[in-house]
Scaffold this motif. Structure first.
Motif, PDB file in Angstrom:
ATOM      1  N   MET A 129       0.799  -1.227   0.000  1.00 21.35           N
ATOM      2  CA  MET A 129       0.000   0.000   0.000  1.00 21.35           C
ATOM      3  C   MET A 129       0.832   1.277   0.000  1.00 21.35           C
ATOM      4  SD  MET A 129      -3.272  -0.697   2.493  1.00 21.35           S
ATOM      5  CE  MET A 129      -2.552  -1.778   3.724  1.00 21.35           C
ATOM      6  N   VAL A 130       1.883   1.322   0.820  1.00 23.11           N
ATOM      7  CA  VAL A 130       2.617   2.571   1.004  1.00 23.11           C
ATOM      8  C   VAL A 130       3.533   2.846  -0.179  1.00 23.11           C
ATOM      9  CG1 VAL A 130       2.530   2.392   3.516  1.00 23.11           C
ATOM     10  CG2 VAL A 130       4.473   1.402   2.280  1.00 23.11           C
ATOM     11  N   HIS A 131       3.994   4.083  -0.274  1.00 28.58           N
ATOM     12  CA  HIS A 131       4.891   4.493  -1.349  1.00 28.58           C
ATOM     13  C   HIS A 131       6.308   4.575  -0.790  1.00 28.58           C
ATOM     14  CE1 HIS A 131       1.082   6.740  -2.854  1.00 28.58           C
ATOM     15  NE2 HIS A 131       1.062   5.465  -3.201  1.00 28.58           N
ATOM     16  N   ILE A 132       7.137   3.610  -1.136  1.00 34.93           N
ATOM     17  CA  ILE A 132       8.529   3.594  -0.694  1.00 34.93           C
ATOM     18  C   ILE A 132       9.416   3.722  -1.922  1.00 34.93           C
ATOM     19  CG2 ILE A 132      10.332   2.272   0.476  1.00 34.93           C
ATOM     20  CD1 ILE A 132       8.226   0.989   2.188  1.00 34.93           C
ATOM     21  N   SER A 133      10.345   4.665  -1.875  1.00 40.56           N
ATOM     22  CA  SER A 133      11.128   5.032  -3.057  1.00 40.56           C
ATOM     23  C   SER A 133      12.292   4.066  -3.295  1.00 40.56           C
ATOM     24  CB  SER A 133      11.666   6.453  -2.887  1.00 40.56           C
ATOM     25  OG  SER A 133      12.366   6.570  -1.656  1.00 40.56           O
ATOM     26  N   VAL A 134      11.975   2.870  -3.788  1.00 39.61           N
ATOM     27  CA  VAL A 134      12.989   1.894  -4.191  1.00 39.61           C
ATOM     28  C   VAL A 134      12.511   1.208  -5.469  1.00 39.61           C
ATOM     29  CG1 VAL A 134      13.908   1.456  -1.883  1.00 39.61           C
ATOM     30  CG2 VAL A 134      11.955   0.138  -2.699  1.00 39.61           C
ATOM     31  N   ASP A 135      13.408   0.473  -6.120  1.00 40.72           N
ATOM     32  CA  ASP A 135      13.020  -0.267  -7.311  1.00 40.72           C
ATOM     33  C   ASP A 135      12.012  -1.356  -6.959  1.00 40.72           C
ATOM     34  OD1 ASP A 135      16.394  -0.196  -8.680  1.00 40.72           O
ATOM     35  OD2 ASP A 135      14.745   1.268  -8.789  1.00 40.72           O
ATOM     36  N   LEU A 159      22.649   5.192   6.345  1.00 39.21           N
ATOM     37  CA  LEU A 159      23.245   3.925   6.766  1.00 39.21           C
ATOM     38  C   LEU A 159      23.930   3.200   5.611  1.00 39.21           C
ATOM     39  CD1 LEU A 159      20.413   2.490   9.080  1.00 39.21           C
ATOM     40  CD2 LEU A 159      22.496   3.704   9.764  1.00 39.21           C
ATOM     41  N   ALA A 160      23.868   3.792   4.411  1.00 36.92           N
ATOM     42  CA  ALA A 160      24.417   3.105   3.236  1.00 36.92           C
ATOM     43  C   ALA A 160      25.910   2.838   3.377  1.00 36.92           C
ATOM     44  CB  ALA A 160      24.138   3.931   1.977  1.00 36.92           C
ATOM     45  N   GLY A 161      26.624   3.686   4.113  1.00 32.83           N
ATOM     46  CA  GLY A 161      28.056   3.472   4.297  1.00 32.83           C
ATOM     47  C   GLY A 161      28.372   2.302   5.205  1.00 32.83           C
ATOM     48  N   ASP A 162      27.394   1.891   6.036  1.00 33.83           N
ATOM     49  CA  ASP A 162      27.615   0.782   6.970  1.00 33.83           C
ATOM     50  C   ASP A 162      27.168  -0.566   6.407  1.00 33.83           C
ATOM     51  OD1 ASP A 162      28.520   2.639   8.840  1.00 33.83           O
ATOM     52  OD2 ASP A 162      26.498   2.999   9.591  1.00 33.83           O
ATOM     53  N   TYR A 163      26.308  -0.524   5.378  1.00 29.92           N
ATOM     54  CA  TYR A 163      25.757  -1.760   4.834  1.00 29.92           C
ATOM     55  C   TYR A 163      25.885  -1.760   3.315  1.00 29.92           C
ATOM     56  CZ  TYR A 163      23.590  -2.013   9.454  1.00 29.92           C
ATOM     57  OH  TYR A 163      23.363  -2.041  10.809  1.00 29.92           O
ATOM     58  N   GLU A 164      26.294  -2.877   2.770  1.00 28.58           N
ATOM     59  CA  GLU A 164      26.442  -3.021   1.332  1.00 28.58           C
ATOM     60  C   GLU A 164      25.291  -3.846   0.775  1.00 28.58           C
ATOM     61  OE1 GLU A 164      29.703  -4.682  -1.949  1.00 28.58           O
ATOM     62  OE2 GLU A 164      30.273  -4.391   0.152  1.00 28.58           O
ATOM     63  N   VAL A 165      24.697  -3.375  -0.302  1.00 31.78           N
ATOM     64  CA  VAL A 165      23.564  -4.075  -0.903  1.00 31.78           C
ATOM     65  C   VAL A 165      23.974  -5.493  -1.309  1.00 31.78           C
ATOM     66  CG1 VAL A 165      21.931  -4.085  -2.824  1.00 31.78           C
ATOM     67  CG2 VAL A 165      22.527  -1.924  -1.719  1.00 31.78           C
ATOM     68  N   GLY A 166      23.117  -6.461  -0.922  1.00 32.22           N
ATOM     69  CA  GLY A 166      23.369  -7.857  -1.244  1.00 32.22           C
ATOM     70  C   GLY A 166      24.088  -8.624  -0.159  1.00 32.22           C
ATOM     71  N   GLU A 167      24.683  -7.926   0.796  1.00 36.28           N
ATOM     72  CA  GLU A 167      25.403  -8.588   1.884  1.00 36.28           C
ATOM     73  C   GLU A 167      24.482  -8.852   3.076  1.00 36.28           C
ATOM     74  OE1 GLU A 167      28.559  -9.682   1.693  1.00 36.28           O
ATOM     75  OE2 GLU A 167      28.539  -8.998  -0.382  1.00 36.28           O
ATOM     76  N   GLY A 188      18.173  -3.095  -0.592  1.00 34.95           N
ATOM     77  CA  GLY A 188      18.265  -1.809  -1.274  1.00 34.95           C
ATOM     78  C   GLY A 188      18.428  -0.666  -0.290  1.00 34.95           C
ATOM     79  N   VAL A 189      18.624   0.538  -0.835  1.00 38.17           N
ATOM     80  CA  VAL A 189      18.827   1.742  -0.035  1.00 38.17           C
ATOM     81  C   VAL A 189      17.753   2.760  -0.408  1.00 38.17           C
ATOM     82  CG1 VAL A 189      20.406   3.629   0.537  1.00 38.17           C
ATOM     83  CG2 VAL A 189      21.311   1.335   0.086  1.00 38.17           C
ATOM     84  N   LEU A 190      17.127   3.358   0.582  1.00 40.15           N
ATOM     85  CA  LEU A 190      16.125   4.392   0.347  1.00 40.15           C
ATOM     86  C   LEU A 190      16.787   5.655  -0.200  1.00 40.15           C
ATOM     87  CD1 LEU A 190      14.107   4.072   3.681  1.00 40.15           C
ATOM     88  CD2 LEU A 190      13.481   3.128   1.464  1.00 40.15           C
ATOM     89  N   GLU A 191      16.061   6.389  -1.020  1.00 41.14           N
ATOM     90  CA  GLU A 191      16.593   7.636  -1.547  1.00 41.14           C
ATOM     91  C   GLU A 191      16.837   8.628  -0.414  1.00 41.14           C
ATOM     92  OE1 GLU A 191      13.953   9.205  -4.424  1.00 41.14           O
ATOM     93  OE2 GLU A 191      14.198   7.552  -5.845  1.00 41.14           O
ATOM     94  N   GLU A 192      17.838   9.477  -0.598  1.00 39.61           N
ATOM     95  CA  GLU A 192      18.128  10.490   0.411  1.00 39.61           C
ATOM     96  C   GLU A 192      16.932  11.428   0.557  1.00 39.61           C
ATOM     97  OE1 GLU A 192      21.541  13.856   1.446  1.00 39.61           O
ATOM     98  OE2 GLU A 192      21.661  12.651  -0.400  1.00 39.61           O
ATOM     99  N   GLY A 193      16.518  11.652   1.798  1.00 38.54           N
ATOM    100  CA  GLY A 193      15.371  12.517   2.065  1.00 38.54           C
ATOM    101  C   GLY A 193      14.028  11.841   1.943  1.00 38.54           C
ATOM    102  N   ALA A 194      14.021  10.510   1.722  1.00 37.97           N
ATOM    103  CA  ALA A 194      12.753   9.787   1.597  1.00 37.97           C
ATOM    104  C   ALA A 194      11.979   9.842   2.911  1.00 37.97           C
ATOM    105  CB  ALA A 194      13.005   8.340   1.194  1.00 37.97           C
ATOM    106  N   GLY A 195      10.657   9.986   2.804  1.00 41.25           N
ATOM    107  CA  GLY A 195       9.817  10.023   3.989  1.00 41.25           C
ATOM    108  C   GLY A 195       9.202   8.673   4.284  1.00 41.25           C
ATOM    109  N   LEU A 196       8.984   8.394   5.567  1.00 45.38           N
ATOM    110  CA  LEU A 196       8.346   7.153   6.003  1.00 45.38           C
ATOM    111  C   LEU A 196       7.326   7.483   7.079  1.00 45.38           C
ATOM    112  CD1 LEU A 196      11.415   4.740   6.374  1.00 45.38           C
ATOM    113  CD2 LEU A 196       9.701   4.685   4.567  1.00 45.38           C
ATOM    114  N   CYS A 197       6.232   6.745   7.093  1.00 47.84           N
ATOM    115  CA  CYS A 197       5.235   6.896   8.149  1.00 47.84           C
ATOM    116  C   CYS A 197       5.635   6.002   9.312  1.00 47.84           C
ATOM    117  CB  CYS A 197       3.850   6.516   7.627  1.00 47.84           C
ATOM    118  SG  CYS A 197       2.562   6.596   8.885  1.00 47.84           S
ATOM    119  N   MET A 198       5.911   6.605  10.465  1.00 44.48           N
ATOM    120  CA  MET A 198       6.390   5.853  11.621  1.00 44.48           C
ATOM    121  C   MET A 198       5.262   5.412  12.547  1.00 44.48           C
ATOM    122  SD  MET A 198       9.415   6.060  10.552  1.00 44.48           S
ATOM    123  CE  MET A 198      10.356   5.212  11.811  1.00 44.48           C
ATOM    124  N   GLY A 199       4.051   5.942  12.364  1.00 44.56           N
ATOM    125  CA  GLY A 199       2.884   5.508  13.138  1.00 44.56           C
ATOM    126  C   GLY A 199       2.920   5.955  14.583  1.00 44.56           C
ATOM    127  N   GLY A 200       2.056   5.309  15.387  1.00 38.30           N
ATOM    128  CA  GLY A 200       2.005   5.597  16.814  1.00 38.30           C
ATOM    129  C   GLY A 200       1.261   6.866  17.175  1.00 38.30           C
TER     130      GLY A 200
END
Length: 400
Positions: A129-135, A159-167, A188-200
């Motif tokens: 349902m949600v819009h997440i900016s990844v392939d 966090l992209a510098g701490d984690y490598e895609v596929g590892e 994958g890695v979210l685009e810089e500045g991507a928004g997420l709904c955190m709820g609560g």
């Protein structure tokens, strides 16, 4: 000329400091005013980038329906709230309402090496349902998760510098034993500045944050019944679905929910914030006018008090045009210094007070600079005109 301007600024530091303060106050308040206006009008578009406006938010009421209570459709099922089977109720409602997508998510706090991060755990329906900016291929990995020990996840850009895609990596958690059997595989890695709904919160749209130190993943372990199911239950219903009928289907199973759409939450935001925004516009305009008037008076008095100095410069070969350029240069230096100071103050206050929620557009800063530059020009028009109207004999007489 530049050296003369710098010497002049240093010799009259106290007087120019007053102009700096006036510019600084006007710029800072104007930045907040512009920011508030632009954020107000961009709010719906920012929300739409994260959530469908037709999404329904189902939130548990404070007073739960007790076992054995009656509704219009008959007695409520005996459920025993201590062991309430939310998943069973959701599955039954899905079957009764054609085309209904019904999901839940939870913001799980994780800690590692004195740093906090968020694991945004979403059921498969929420991921759809949600819009997440990844392939799409990266999202399909999360949607296809079926409980394996290796969990596909997305990480925020910081966090992209701490984690490598596929590892694969262990979950960064020192406190929650639920994570112990699982490992992350970075899908994958979210685009810089991507928004997420955190709820609560009672309004999903107000809980949208810029993704920082965030890991997004599928359902790994059971959701918190007192948090996720009571605050973060969402659905997309087929066109024509009756909202009251949907609410009744939950109610007759002992689960009392309030239902509102994201679109309704946005309208509530506009109604709630419009007074504040228009008030900010008015306050900014008033303070800007007062700052401009104060600057004009200060600069004009400084020009008049420097007639002897200007006479000496004139006797040494400077033209009136050069004197006007010198005044313009002085004001330009003060203006740029106050603008940089206002930007720093604005950035610190917004970042400290908005908790990463404020989509801070560069357009606000550019527009503010344009408005204040115009004010700065207006502030020096009278002093410059005064200089240009002085007769050579007046200047020369003051130099003697």
């Amino acid at each position: 000329m530049l050296r003369i301007i710098l010497v002049s600024l240093r010799k009259r530091a106290k007087k120019f400091a007053l102009v700096f303060v006036q510019f600084f106050i006007g710029l800072t308040v104007l930045l907040f005013g512009m920011f508030s206006v632009e954020r107000f009008f961009r709010y719906e578009r920012n929300v739409e980038q994260v959530l469908p406006v037709d999404m329904l938010h189902l939130m548990g009421t404070e007073e739960e329906t007790g076992a054995g209570d009656d509704t219009e459709d008959g007695p409520v099922e005996e459920t025993g709230k201590g062991a309430y089977d939310y998943e069973r109720v959701m599955e039954e409602v899905r079957k009764e309402v054609p085309g209904l997508k019904l999901g839940v998510f939870e913001n799980v706090l994780i800690e590692a090496e004195d740093e906090e991060a968020s694991f945004l755990m979403c059921s498969g329906e929420v991921l759809e349902m949600v819009h997440i900016s990844v392939d799409q291929s990266e999202m399909e990995q999360l949607e296809g998760y079926k409980g394996e020990e290796t969990v596909p996840v997305l990480v925020s850009s910081d966090l992209a510098g701490d984690y490598e895609v596929g590892e694969e990596y262990p979950f960064p958690d020192d406190t929650m034993p639920q994570f112990a059997p699982f490992r992350m595989r970075i899908a994958g890695v979210l685009e810089e500045g991507a928004g997420l709904c955190m709820g609560g919160s009672s309004d999903l749209s107000s809980s949208i944050k810029t993704a920082e130190h965030t890991i997004v993943g599928p359902e790994v372990f059971a959701f918190d019944p007192d948090y996720a199911y009571e605050y973060n239950l969402v659905c997309l219903a087929a066109e024509g679905t009756d909202r009251e009928e949907l609410k009744t289907k939950f109610l007759k199973r002992g689960w009392d929910v309030e239902i509102q759409s994201v679109r309704e939450e946005i309208q509530k935001y506009f109604e709630r914030e419009k007074t504040v925004v228009f008030g900010a516009i008015g306050f900014s305009a008033i303070l800007l006018v007062l700052s401009a008037v104060g600057c004009v008076g200060t600069l004009l008095s400084m020009v008049l008090s420097r007639k002897k100095e200007f006479g000496i410069y004139f006797s040494l070969g400077m033209k009136k045009r050069d004197l006007a350029v010198m005044v313009l240069g002085e004001v330009s230096v003060i203006f740029m210094a106050s603008y940089l100071g206002a930007l720093c103050a604005f950035a610190v206050i917004v970042q400290a007070g908005m908790d990463g929620a404020g989509f801070v557009p560069a357009a606000s800063m550019a527009m503010t600079m344009a408005v204040m530059f115009l004010c700065a020009v207006l502030c020096v028009i009278l002093p410059v005109r005064k200089i240009m109207r002085w007769k050579p004999v007046e200047l020369l007489s003051k130099a003697l």
